[in-house]
Design a protein around this motif. Structure first.
Motif, PDB file in Angstrom:
ATOM      1  N   GLN B  15       7.028  -4.429  -1.527  1.00 60.76           N
ATOM      2  CA  GLN B  15       5.720  -4.361  -2.178  1.00 60.76           C
ATOM      3  C   GLN B  15       4.929  -3.182  -1.631  1.00 60.76           C
ATOM      4  O   GLN B  15       4.823  -3.007  -0.424  1.00 60.76           O
ATOM      5  CB  GLN B  15       4.965  -5.665  -1.947  1.00 60.76           C
ATOM      6  CG  GLN B  15       5.433  -6.718  -2.916  1.00 60.76           C
ATOM      7  CD  GLN B  15       5.032  -8.106  -2.506  1.00 60.76           C
ATOM      8  OE1 GLN B  15       4.232  -8.287  -1.583  1.00 60.76           O
ATOM      9  NE2 GLN B  15       5.586  -9.081  -3.182  1.00 60.76           N
ATOM     10  N   THR B  16       4.423  -2.380  -2.526  1.00 62.76           N
ATOM     11  CA  THR B  16       3.559  -1.280  -2.132  1.00 62.76           C
ATOM     12  C   THR B  16       2.256  -1.418  -2.901  1.00 62.76           C
ATOM     13  O   THR B  16       2.156  -2.228  -3.821  1.00 62.76           O
ATOM     14  CB  THR B  16       4.187   0.092  -2.457  1.00 62.76           C
ATOM     15  OG1 THR B  16       4.192   0.260  -3.871  1.00 62.76           O
ATOM     16  CG2 THR B  16       5.600   0.205  -1.935  1.00 62.76           C
ATOM     17  N   SER B  17       1.284  -0.588  -2.533  1.00 63.74           N
ATOM     18  CA  SER B  17      -0.016  -0.699  -3.201  1.00 63.74           C
ATOM     19  C   SER B  17       0.083  -0.311  -4.671  1.00 63.74           C
ATOM     20  O   SER B  17      -0.740  -0.688  -5.480  1.00 63.74           O
ATOM     21  CB  SER B  17      -1.037   0.177  -2.490  1.00 63.74           C
ATOM     22  OG  SER B  17      -0.533   1.496  -2.406  1.00 63.74           O
ATOM     23  N   LYS B  18       1.134   0.443  -5.009  1.00 66.93           N
ATOM     24  CA  LYS B  18       1.253   0.902  -6.397  1.00 66.93           C
ATOM     25  C   LYS B  18       2.183   0.017  -7.211  1.00 66.93           C
ATOM     26  O   LYS B  18       2.478   0.314  -8.359  1.00 66.93           O
ATOM     27  CB  LYS B  18       1.773   2.336  -6.419  1.00 66.93           C
ATOM     28  CG  LYS B  18       0.754   3.332  -5.932  1.00 66.93           C
ATOM     29  CD  LYS B  18       1.373   4.722  -5.893  1.00 66.93           C
ATOM     30  CE  LYS B  18       0.546   5.672  -5.062  1.00 66.93           C
ATOM     31  NZ  LYS B  18       1.392   6.585  -4.291  1.00 66.93           N
ATOM     32  N   ASP B  20       5.892  -2.732  -7.159  1.00 68.34           N
ATOM     33  CA  ASP B  20       7.142  -2.987  -6.459  1.00 68.34           C
ATOM     34  C   ASP B  20       8.003  -1.737  -6.370  1.00 68.34           C
ATOM     35  O   ASP B  20       8.199  -1.038  -7.364  1.00 68.34           O
ATOM     36  CB  ASP B  20       7.930  -4.086  -7.188  1.00 68.34           C
ATOM     37  CG  ASP B  20       7.402  -5.458  -6.821  1.00 68.34           C
ATOM     38  OD1 ASP B  20       6.554  -5.527  -5.907  1.00 68.34           O
ATOM     39  OD2 ASP B  20       7.826  -6.443  -7.448  1.00 68.34           O
TER      40      ASP B  20
END
Lengths: 344, 343
Positions: B15-18, B20
């Protein structure tokens, strides 16, 4: 100002000297914690305009030290150039002033460093970093001209000029290395010292970068010294090859001479260590042992402890082999007669 | 031949801020006992994540891992401990993967100590055995990692991985930080150990000549997807996926007389965060068409040779035709590097 211009002319003047670049008997030592590290031990070679020389060898062989001493950027202390001459168009770079040397760096000789992540300033836009190099060497350019030229360089290495104001972290590894290359080519140097320029890159990106460097060099007839441990890269980019071991050139020759007819046991060992893409070898044939400690080099031939052909005389202090001409442009540093004999 | 490990539709998303990041996306394969599976790809293609997920250093997002027929995807506690004894890893960087405060002996013995199955005397004996096995001088037993060079450190890493006699070892770029002459020594050592103990390896690397040398089968990865899977020699002879072709053509060859025709790929790897459906290589692919925007499946085009490109046959035919037009006599050159090296 006058004096600088005079020097610049002198360095450009080609007919004057025998070779474009001559390194003669270079000896460099480092002193660390009371120990003397013999990094470069009598290296000599010549380079012509437009030619590419590959310096091949393992970690700690002294390849980078050779390049840095050509550019006179070795930190002193701990490094000390004990002896040797470096002639660029006949001018000894160790006899000119630091002021003149600054003119040489970037304008005549420039360097591409291995790691594009650390070679760039993280708080300066890439465009400004290229512009800085141009500004330093062309004080007569207006700010507009400098920017224009920097944009031109970016385009040349395949980066759209619209990214002039981006910072290094916004680029991928391959693109950062392109920026570094653009920087080093910005002032049309005569000689590029490329220290493992593609080692940090993936193969497909490496192919892009090597292709681009080749095109740019051909365009300006630039000479290059390419430092690498990758024999494949050497085969694809170099005209001549120098194999470096323990601070000495142990074999020197044209690409064909080295790749078709390697002579020195170390060179043969390097080829034997490589898995190939076509062969059916089930086992590799590595060189035994480890590279020597440069603070405590073996007596005689530095390679003898790892050499299968070593005999009594290879171990003797006063018998250290010389680089011997064995035909064509091929030189080898070995006492073994069989190694030096040319096949009929 | 029995299967040691089987991976079914394995997925690992971060998981990233932008959104998956699809590091490993729907990958399936099997590894036979005693075989080596090579995994190649460029940096960021998910090959290390795949290796780590397989031995439970990372939790898979979805999919299944079968080890000797048993599902080990969600095991915990004792079962996981048991699994770890059988599945080990050799890391890329022998500088950062060794504890700088542990001596060689402590490092090698740590897995044995943790297993709590050995007496003090047995540990002493094991330490000597393991050091001999991986070729470290016994006098170095009390040295610290900083006193060793890269090759020896990597030997320590190998010793630690083999301490509990695992069945399966993931080798994550074990030689890429070493010099060529040392690299060859380590490759030979790994090979000898495999022959002696019948180990099963997954060998992750970006170096294609190394992977060809050590592997029985090779998987090529691109942005989390498996794009081609084939027996090692076969892959180098007839690469079918456009990416594999470009990748192979980009390797600088030491053969100075028959230079390869390079396929220079445009652009760079795009972002694996929330990737668009369809073939992920399409934006760089010289053969891309509209139809590439549909998800691709691995298809078996030749026995044991799988490709995830719907145009693979077409492209093969096209290449063959081009070759014929140019040099009708030299059909063999269609092989990626020709086979004329054994003259």
């Amino acid at each position: 100002m006058k004096k600088k211009d005079h020097l610049t002319e002198e360095l450009c003047w080609q007919e004057e000297s025998e070779h474009f670049l001559s390194v003669k008997d270079l000896v460099v030592e480092y002193t660390a914690a009371g120990e003397v590290i013999h990094a470069v031990n009598g290296v000599s070679f010549d380079l012509e305009r437009g030619e590419t020389l590959g310096l091949v060898g393992e970690t700690g062989a002294g390849k980078t030290t050779i390049a840095k001493s050509i550019l006179r950027i070795l930190p002193d202390p701990p490094a000390k150039v004990r002896s040797g001459e470096i002639l660029l168009n006949g001018v000894d770079l160790y006899k000119i002033s630091e002021r003149d040397m600054r003119k040489v760096r970037g304008e005549k000789i420039s360097m591409i460093f291995q790691d594009p992540m650390t070679a760039l300033n993280p708080v300066m836009t890439v465009g400004d970093q290229i512009a800085e190099a141009i500004q330093l060497h062309h004080s007569d350019y207006s700010a507009k001209e400098v920017t224009l030229r920097a944009c031109e360089m970016l385009e040349k290495v395949g980066i759209p000029a619209s990214r002039y104001s981006d910072y290094p972290h916004q680029f991928s590894g391959g693109m950062k290395q392109r920026v570094v290359i653009a920087m080093s080519l910005a002032c049309n140097p005569l000689l590029i010292l490329a220290d493992e320029p593609t080692t940090a890159l993936d193969v497909t990106i490496q192919a892009q970068v090597l292709d681009m460097m080749k095109a740019l060099r051909e365009e300006q007839n630039t000479s290059m010294i390419l430092i690498t441990h990758d024999l494949g890269v050497v085969a694809e980019t170099c005209d001549r090859v120098a194999v470096v071991y323990a601070g000495q050139i142990i074999e020197l020759g044209s690409k064909e001479e080295i790749f078709d007819d390697p002579r020195h046991p170390y060179t043969l060992g390097l080829f034997g260590s490589l898995p190939t893409l076509t062969g059916d070898e089930t086992r590799l044939h590595p060189i035994d042992g480890m590279p020597p400690n440069p603070a405590d080099l073996p007596e005689g031939c530095a390679f003898h402890p790892r050499c299968g052909k070593a005999c009594e005389s290879c171990r003797m202090r006063d018998q250290a082999p010389e680089l011997v001409h064995i035909g064509g442009t091929h030189y080898v540093r070995c006492l073994d007669e069989g190694v030096k004999e040319r096949e009929a | 031949m029995s299967t040691l490990i089987e991976v079914k539709n394995l997925k690992k998303y971060f998981q990233t801020s932008k959104g998956d990041l699809h590091a490993v996306d729907d990958v399936s394969f099997t590894i036979e006992k005693g075989h080596t599976l090579g995994v190649v790809g460029e940096s960021g293609c998910g090959k290390s994540t795949l290796g780590r997920t397989m031995i439970h250093l990372l939790e898979p997002t979805d999919g299944q891992i079968l080890f000797e027929g048993e599902d080990v995807t969600r095991i915990k506690g004792k079962a996981l401990r048991q699994f770890r004894e059988n599945a080990q890893i050799i890391f890329q960087d022998p500088y950062s993967s060794l504890n700088p405060r542990f001596t060689v002996k402590q490092t090698i013995l740590e897995p044995l100590v943790l297993s709590k199955r050995f007496s003090k005397a047995e540990l002493e004996k094991e330490a000597d055995r393991l050091m001999d096995l991986v070729g470290i001088d016994r006098r170095l037993a009390l040295s610290y990692p900083h006193e060793l060079d890269g090759g020896r450190r990597q030997r320590v890493g190998i010793g630690r991985a083999l301490a509990l006699n695992p069945k399966f070892v993931v080798c994550d770029e074990p030689v890429s930080s070493l010099d060529v002459s040392i690299q060859a020594q380590i490759l030979n050592l790994i090979q000898d150990l495999q022959d002696e103990y019948g180990l099963t390896f997954m060998f992750i690397t970006h170096d294609l000549s190394v992977v060809r040398h050590v592997s029985d089968h090779i998987c090529v990865m691109y942005m989390g997807n498996l794009v081609e899977k084939s027996p090692a020699k076969e892959l180098f002879k007839t690469p079918m996926h456009p990416y594999t072709k470009a990748l192979l053509s980009a390797i600088p060859s030491i053969d100075i007389h028959s230079p390869m025709k390079r396929i220079i790929l445009e652009g760079e790897v795009t972002s694996p965060v929330e990737p668009a459906p369809g073939c992920r290589f399409a934006p760089r692919c010289p053969y891309a068409t509209e139809a590439c925007h549909v998800d691709q499946e691995l298809r078996e085009l030749q026995p044991d040779h799988f490709v995830s490109c719907h145009r693979a046959e077409e492209i093969m035919k096209l290449a063959a035709k081009k070759q014929e037009e140019k040099e009708p006599a030299a059909e063999k050159q269609a092989d990626i590097r020709g086979e004329g090296k054994d003259e």
